[in-house]
Scaffold this motif. Structure first.
Motif, mmCIF file in Angstrom:
data_model
loop_
_atom_site.group_PDB
_atom_site.id
_atom_site.type_symbol
_atom_site.label_atom_id
_atom_site.label_comp_id
_atom_site.label_asym_id
_atom_site.label_seq_id
_atom_site.Cartn_x
_atom_site.Cartn_y
_atom_site.Cartn_z
ATOM 1 N N GLY A 1 0.807 -1.213 0.000
ATOM 2 C CA GLY A 1 0.000 0.000 0.000
ATOM 3 C C GLY A 1 0.837 1.257 0.000
ATOM 4 N N TYR A 2 1.906 1.249 0.796
ATOM 5 C CA TYR A 2 2.804 2.403 0.871
ATOM 6 C C TYR A 2 3.435 2.670 -0.501
ATOM 7 C CZ TYR A 2 6.162 5.444 3.374
ATOM 8 O OH TYR A 2 6.888 6.505 3.830
ATOM 9 N N LEU B 1 13.119 -0.740 16.093
ATOM 10 C CA LEU B 1 12.849 -1.730 15.058
ATOM 11 C C LEU B 1 11.753 -1.242 14.105
ATOM 12 C CD1 LEU B 1 12.955 -5.080 17.062
ATOM 13 C CD2 LEU B 1 14.654 -4.230 15.426
ATOM 14 N N ALA B 2 10.725 -0.630 14.670
ATOM 15 C CA ALA B 2 9.649 -0.085 13.843
ATOM 16 C C ALA B 2 10.187 0.998 12.914
ATOM 17 C CB ALA B 2 8.536 0.465 14.719
ATOM 18 N N PHE B 3 11.090 1.814 13.431
ATOM 19 C CA PHE B 3 11.668 2.876 12.603
ATOM 20 C C PHE B 3 12.515 2.270 11.488
ATOM 21 C CE2 PHE B 3 14.885 6.274 11.826
ATOM 22 C CZ PHE B 3 14.003 7.228 11.331
ATOM 23 N N ALA B 4 13.251 1.186 11.785
ATOM 24 C CA ALA B 4 14.066 0.531 10.760
ATOM 25 C C ALA B 4 13.175 -0.055 9.660
ATOM 26 C CB ALA B 4 14.925 -0.559 11.391
ATOM 27 N N TRP C 1 10.217 1.046 8.899
ATOM 28 C CA TRP C 1 9.680 2.196 8.151
ATOM 29 C C TRP C 1 10.703 2.694 7.131
ATOM 30 C CZ3 TRP C 1 11.514 7.207 7.705
ATOM 31 C CH2 TRP C 1 10.688 8.071 6.974
ATOM 32 N N ILE C 2 11.986 2.714 7.500
ATOM 33 C CA ILE C 2 13.023 3.153 6.560
ATOM 34 C C ILE C 2 13.029 2.253 5.323
ATOM 35 C CG2 ILE C 2 15.513 3.332 6.209
ATOM 36 C CD1 ILE C 2 15.758 4.264 9.105
ATOM 37 N N ALA C 3 12.920 0.938 5.550
ATOM 38 C CA ALA C 3 12.878 0.008 4.417
ATOM 39 C C ALA C 3 11.642 0.260 3.562
ATOM 40 C CB ALA C 3 12.892 -1.429 4.932
ATOM 41 N N ALA C 4 10.495 0.459 4.206
ATOM 42 C CA ALA C 4 9.256 0.735 3.485
ATOM 43 C C ALA C 4 9.363 2.047 2.719
ATOM 44 C CB ALA C 4 8.081 0.783 4.455
ATOM 45 N N HIS C 5 9.973 3.043 3.344
ATOM 46 C CA HIS C 5 10.104 4.351 2.707
ATOM 47 C C HIS C 5 11.044 4.277 1.504
ATOM 48 C CE1 HIS C 5 9.734 8.693 2.548
ATOM 49 N NE2 HIS C 5 11.047 8.783 2.414
ATOM 50 N N GLY C 6 12.092 3.474 1.627
ATOM 51 C CA GLY C 6 12.993 3.304 0.493
ATOM 52 C C GLY C 6 12.284 2.692 -0.696
ATOM 53 N N VAL D 1 9.788 -8.919 -1.302
ATOM 54 C CA VAL D 1 11.214 -9.028 -0.990
ATOM 55 C C VAL D 1 11.562 -8.207 0.247
ATOM 56 C CG1 VAL D 1 13.528 -8.454 -1.805
ATOM 57 C CG2 VAL D 1 11.909 -9.541 -3.361
ATOM 58 N N VAL D 2 11.077 -6.965 0.278
ATOM 59 C CA VAL D 2 11.373 -6.092 1.421
ATOM 60 C C VAL D 2 10.722 -6.630 2.689
ATOM 61 C CG1 VAL D 2 11.101 -3.757 2.370
ATOM 62 C CG2 VAL D 2 11.661 -4.067 -0.053
#
Length: 230
Positions: free
Chosen positions: A117-118, A178-181, A183-188, A215-216
């Motif tokens: 979705g993101y 961990l949630a922030f990490a 989110w970084i992957a999702a944002h990338g 994959v992410v």
């Protein structure tokens, strides 16, 4: 005024996009001018880019005087902040709606749905995405509405990570970290899709958004598992 300039600035507003409205002729008040300005602002950003969004243009599209927006927004930056806040709310809804169309029986499924979705939101609304996270809005912390909307969006990532941990305690990083990490992957992933970058340009294996999200998500799940006590 030349014929070309007249065509570029129509005397009648275009058909209103979803959520936008134009003040009817002969009516003194608009009804919900603040919401209309935000909706028209989103429309301008989607169709012409952030640079084209001005209070004057939004007012013209909403059918009100150029000074009317000042009753709701101090300046253009204030309107942009409200538009970004609305975009965050729509992102939250977009992710939920997309995830509901995917298998969501397990926490891993729900995390993958969130990532899909993101990424799809960023791909569909790249200009909104760049406004939400880029430098287009100045002094972001001066706008509580924007801060709240952004925080609510991040809370969905935190909830997904908590569900994936399934009661296991992280060893070195906190659950918030961990949630922030994640989110970084999702944002990338979202940033790649927002720029319409072909994944094949950096990978020999062509992937679509669903596959990239998978994959992410698998990467994030393995990382979360490795960070927790056995």
């Amino acid at each position: 005024m030349t014929q070309d300039s007249t065509a570029a600035r129509p005397s009648r507003p275009p058909k209103a996009p979803s959520g936008a409205a134009t003040k009817p002729e002969g009516q003194w008040h608009h009804g919900d001018l603040r919401a209309a300005l935000i909706a028209w602002g989103l429309h301008l950003i989607d169709t012409e880019g952030v640079a084209a969004m001005s209070m004057r243009t939004a007012a013209r599209l909403a059918g009100v005087s150029p000074g009317a927006p000042s009753h709701h927004f101090q300046d253009r930056n204030g309107l942009l902040a409200a538009i970004a806040a609305q975009a965050f709310r729509e992102l939250k809804h977009f992710k939920s709606e997309r995830a509901a169309r995917l298998p969501n029986t397990t926490p891993a499924d729900r995390l993958r749905g969130l990532l899909v979705g993101y990424a799809e939101f960023a791909h569909t609304y790249p200009a909104r995405f760049h406004l939400m996270f880029g430098p287009g809005v100045e002094r972001r912390t001066d706008y509580p509405e924007l801060t709240q909307a952004a925080g609510d969006s991040f809370s969905r990532v935190r909830e997904a990570v908590t569900a994936c941990l399934d009661g296991r305690a992280p060893m070195q990083l906190t659950e918030e970290q961990l949630a922030f990490a994640v989110w970084i992957a999702a944002h990338g992933l979202a940033t790649v899709t927002a720029s319409h970058t072909r994944i094949s340009a950096v990978s020999a294996e062509p992937l679509d958004i669903d596959q990239m999200a998978g994959v992410v998500a698998e990467f994030c799940l393995r990382a979360l598992s490795a960070c927790c006590k056995p």
